[in-house]
Design a protein around this motif. Structure first.
Motif, PDB file in Angstrom:
ATOM      1  N   ALA A  22       0.847  -1.250  -0.179  1.00  0.00           N
ATOM      2  CA  ALA A  22       0.200   0.131  -0.013  1.00  0.00           C
ATOM      3  C   ALA A  22       0.948   1.264   0.082  1.00  0.00           C
ATOM      4  N   GLU A  23       1.872   1.278   0.706  1.00  0.00           N
ATOM      5  CA  GLU A  23       2.609   2.394   1.062  1.00  0.00           C
ATOM      6  C   GLU A  23       3.615   2.350  -0.441  1.00  0.00           C
ATOM      7  N   ARG A  24       3.893   1.734  -0.932  1.00  0.00           N
ATOM      8  CA  ARG A  24       4.710   1.608  -2.359  1.00  0.00           C
ATOM      9  C   ARG A  24       3.980   1.984  -3.356  1.00  0.00           C
ATOM     10  N   LEU A  25       2.767   1.494  -3.313  1.00  0.00           N
ATOM     11  CA  LEU A  25       1.475   1.924  -4.392  1.00  0.00           C
ATOM     12  C   LEU A  25       1.062   3.588  -4.487  1.00  0.00           C
ATOM     13  N   THR A  26       1.071   3.984  -3.246  1.00  0.00           N
ATOM     14  CA  THR A  26       0.818   5.382  -2.889  1.00  0.00           C
ATOM     15  C   THR A  26       1.997   6.269  -3.310  1.00  0.00           C
ATOM     16  N   ALA A  27       3.098   5.934  -3.186  1.00  0.00           N
ATOM     17  CA  ALA A  27       4.489   6.423  -3.539  1.00  0.00           C
ATOM     18  C   ALA A  27       4.319   6.584  -5.312  1.00  0.00           C
ATOM     19  N   LEU A  28       4.084   5.309  -5.753  1.00  0.00           N
ATOM     20  CA  LEU A  28       4.118   5.338  -7.284  1.00  0.00           C
ATOM     21  C   LEU A  28       2.972   6.228  -7.940  1.00  0.00           C
ATOM     22  N   LEU A  29       1.712   5.926  -7.378  1.00  0.00           N
ATOM     23  CA  LEU A  29       0.795   6.617  -7.922  1.00  0.00           C
ATOM     24  C   LEU A  29       0.557   8.176  -7.812  1.00  0.00           C
ATOM     25  N   GLY A  30       1.258   8.567  -6.543  1.00  0.00           N
ATOM     26  CA  GLY A  30       0.839   9.958  -6.224  1.00  0.00           C
ATOM     27  C   GLY A  30      -0.584   9.983  -5.546  1.00  0.00           C
ATOM     28  N   ARG A  31      -0.873   8.792  -5.219  1.00  0.00           N
ATOM     29  CA  ARG A  31      -2.534   9.060  -4.683  1.00  0.00           C
ATOM     30  C   ARG A  31      -2.770   7.891  -3.435  1.00  0.00           C
ATOM     31  N   GLU A  32      -3.452   8.320  -2.506  1.00  0.00           N
ATOM     32  CA  GLU A  32      -3.313   7.415  -1.234  1.00  0.00           C
ATOM     33  C   GLU A  32      -4.206   6.233  -1.557  1.00  0.00           C
ATOM     34  N   VAL A  33      -3.418   5.249  -1.098  1.00  0.00           N
ATOM     35  CA  VAL A  33      -3.965   3.693  -1.286  1.00  0.00           C
ATOM     36  C   VAL A  33      -4.232   3.231   0.006  1.00  0.00           C
ATOM     37  N   ARG A  34      -5.609   3.086   0.306  1.00  0.00           N
ATOM     38  CA  ARG A  34      -6.221   2.784   1.288  1.00  0.00           C
ATOM     39  C   ARG A  34      -5.954   1.338   2.012  1.00  0.00           C
ATOM     40  N   ARG A  35      -5.903   0.141   0.957  1.00  0.00           N
ATOM     41  CA  ARG A  35      -5.474  -0.925   1.389  1.00  0.00           C
ATOM     42  C   ARG A  35      -5.201  -1.963   0.281  1.00  0.00           C
ATOM     43  N   ALA A  36      -4.143  -2.833   0.612  1.00  0.00           N
ATOM     44  CA  ALA A  36      -3.998  -3.850  -0.431  1.00  0.00           C
ATOM     45  C   ALA A  36      -3.918  -5.249   0.330  1.00  0.00           C
ATOM     46  N   ALA A  37      -4.282  -5.989  -0.722  1.00  0.00           N
ATOM     47  CA  ALA A  37      -4.331  -7.439  -0.032  1.00  0.00           C
ATOM     48  C   ALA A  37      -3.447  -8.273  -1.202  1.00  0.00           C
ATOM     49  N   ARG A  38      -2.560  -9.154  -0.568  1.00  0.00           N
ATOM     50  CA  ARG A  38      -1.968  -9.999  -1.274  1.00  0.00           C
ATOM     51  C   ARG A  38      -3.149 -11.381  -1.837  1.00  0.00           C
ATOM     52  N   ALA A  39      -2.979 -11.662  -2.979  1.00  0.00           N
ATOM     53  CA  ALA A  39      -3.930 -12.420  -3.546  1.00  0.00           C
ATOM     54  C   ALA A  39      -3.399 -13.860  -4.094  1.00  0.00           C
ATOM     55  N   GLY A  40      -1.981 -13.911  -3.830  1.00  0.00           N
ATOM     56  CA  GLY A  40      -1.466 -15.410  -4.488  1.00  0.00           C
ATOM     57  C   GLY A  40      -0.329 -14.829  -5.094  1.00  0.00           C
ATOM     58  N   SER A  41       0.312 -15.905  -5.892  1.00  0.00           N
ATOM     59  CA  SER A  41       1.638 -15.698  -6.674  1.00  0.00           C
ATOM     60  C   SER A  41       1.469 -16.464  -7.898  1.00  0.00           C
ATOM     61  N   ASN A  42       2.453 -16.497  -8.925  1.00  0.00           N
ATOM     62  CA  ASN A  42       2.459 -16.946 -10.084  1.00  0.00           C
ATOM     63  C   ASN A  42       3.896 -16.574 -10.692  1.00  0.00           C
ATOM     64  N   HIS A  43       4.773 -17.835 -10.872  1.00  0.00           N
ATOM     65  CA  HIS A  43       5.880 -17.707 -11.342  1.00  0.00           C
ATOM     66  C   HIS A  43       6.731 -16.766 -10.440  1.00  0.00           C
ATOM     67  N   ASP A  44       7.514 -15.696 -10.835  1.00  0.00           N
ATOM     68  CA  ASP A  44       8.412 -15.036  -9.969  1.00  0.00           C
ATOM     69  C   ASP A  44       7.489 -13.777  -9.378  1.00  0.00           C
ATOM     70  N   TRP A  45       6.183 -13.614  -9.609  1.00  0.00           N
ATOM     71  CA  TRP A  45       5.442 -12.497  -9.037  1.00  0.00           C
ATOM     72  C   TRP A  45       4.559 -12.688  -8.254  1.00  0.00           C
ATOM     73  N   ASP A  46       4.290 -11.722  -7.314  1.00  0.00           N
ATOM     74  CA  ASP A  46       2.942 -11.834  -6.368  1.00  0.00           C
ATOM     75  C   ASP A  46       1.679 -10.900  -7.019  1.00  0.00           C
ATOM     76  N   ILE A  47       0.461 -11.082  -6.789  1.00  0.00           N
ATOM     77  CA  ILE A  47      -0.495 -10.753  -7.088  1.00  0.00           C
ATOM     78  C   ILE A  47      -1.181  -9.969  -5.943  1.00  0.00           C
ATOM     79  N   PHE A  48      -1.693  -8.665  -6.167  1.00  0.00           N
ATOM     80  CA  PHE A  48      -2.329  -7.870  -4.971  1.00  0.00           C
ATOM     81  C   PHE A  48      -3.627  -7.201  -5.522  1.00  0.00           C
ATOM     82  N   TYR A  49      -4.475  -7.237  -4.798  1.00  0.00           N
ATOM     83  CA  TYR A  49      -5.702  -6.299  -5.035  1.00  0.00           C
ATOM     84  C   TYR A  49      -5.424  -4.908  -4.048  1.00  0.00           C
ATOM     85  N   ALA A  50      -5.787  -3.891  -4.783  1.00  0.00           N
ATOM     86  CA  ALA A  50      -5.514  -2.584  -3.915  1.00  0.00           C
ATOM     87  C   ALA A  50      -6.835  -1.745  -4.276  1.00  0.00           C
TER      88      ALA A  50
END
Length: 302
Positions: A22-50
């Protein structure tokens, strides 16, 4: 993108990785992210909902902890941007990306309909006809987690044979998914690509990994995700849609053919175009795809 769970409810232990995201996304987007939830992984990456504070939902892919920086996700973002430059392109828009993360809009998936399938066929034709400067691309190539050679080429038969089929055939034999005898059968197809390719076509702006799972249906249209975008042969995207059973495929193909008629003999080349993704599947998942791959090779030769 089939379900959304923002996570972090009362009484639930906060996942520190999700909090950091959530903190990373807030910095990247320049908009506040209220929450982020990890939803699993695939190969070498993780999936999140935000979710942003205004309720906007996002889908996020991030290189997993401990995985070295790789261009695999930035290549995905660049490919989507490039596909999206075609007027009316069905490629999903990219919200933001950097060297370790790609952020996409959240899509509420619906059941596929004939109307949406016809729309997809027309828009896919337009995307292909937007064209490319060459076969290949100016960025690194990946299909799923596997690197592919995107060195630009003016000749599709040699590009397909030497930069798609032959490298994955070698890898499949080396890994044991195919036997050396299998390899000799498929090598015949690789050597015959110039004779099997049909009439020359200009480079098309192709998705490059267009199986059913990379089509997300909406109420009256669809979006495409997870590309291996490059200048390629337009028949390849249609052949891959057929490989794993896209719903309403006939509607897609008929609408496509009305907008951009396919070249004579295209049906006889479906197996040729399907051989590449099947070899990729052998490399990823082993001998489970051996029989189907050999069947495609024999069909291409026949």
């Amino acid at each position: 993108m089939r379900a959304f769970d923002g996570g972090g409810g009362e009484g639930r232990r906060r996942d520190p990785v999700s909090g950091t995201m959530a903190e990373r996304l807030t910095a990247l987007l320049g908009r506040e992210v209220r929450r982020a939830a990890r939803a699993g992984s695939n190969h070498d990456w993780d999936i999140f909902y935000a979710e942003l504070v205004d309720g906007t939902r996002l889908f996020v892919k991030s290189l997993s902890r401990g995985v070295p920086v790789s261009p695999v996700l930035s290549t995905e973002a660049r490919g989507l941007d490039w596909l999206g430059q075609a007027f009316g392109s069905p490629a999903i828009e990219v919200v933001a990306w950097d060297e370790r993360i790609v952020v996409l809009p959240w899509v509420e998936e619906r059941e596929p309909t004939p109307r949406a399938a016809e729309w997809l066929g027309r828009q896919l034709a337009g995307m292909h006809l937007a064209g490319a400067d060459s076969f290949g691309a100016e960025w690194p190539g990946f299909i799923g987690p596997l690197p592919v050679d995107n060195t630009p080429s003016r000749d599709w038969p040699s590009f397909y044979a030497e930069q798609r089929l032959r490298p994955f055939l070698r890898r499949a034999v080396d890994q044991g998914g195919l036997t050396p005898a299998d390899g000799r059968i498929i090598e015949k197809v690789v050597d015959a690509v110039p004779d099997l390719a049909g009439a020359p076509e200009p480079p098309a702006r192709v998705h490059g990994d267009l199986w059913n799972g990379n089509v997300i249906w909406r109420d009256s249209d669809a979006v495409l995700v997870d590309p291996s975008a490059h200048g390629g042969h337009r028949e390849a995207d249609l052949a891959m849609l057929a490989l794993f059973g896209l719903p309403h495929l006939d509607r897609v193909r008929d609408a496509y053919n009305e907008a951009a008629p396919l070249a004579e003999g295209w049906r006889s080349r479906v197996a040729l175009h399907q051989l590449y993704p099947l070899l990729v599947h052998v490399c990823l998942f082993g001998a489970a795809y051996r029989t189907t791959t050999l069947e495609a090779a024999r069909a291409a030769l026949s």
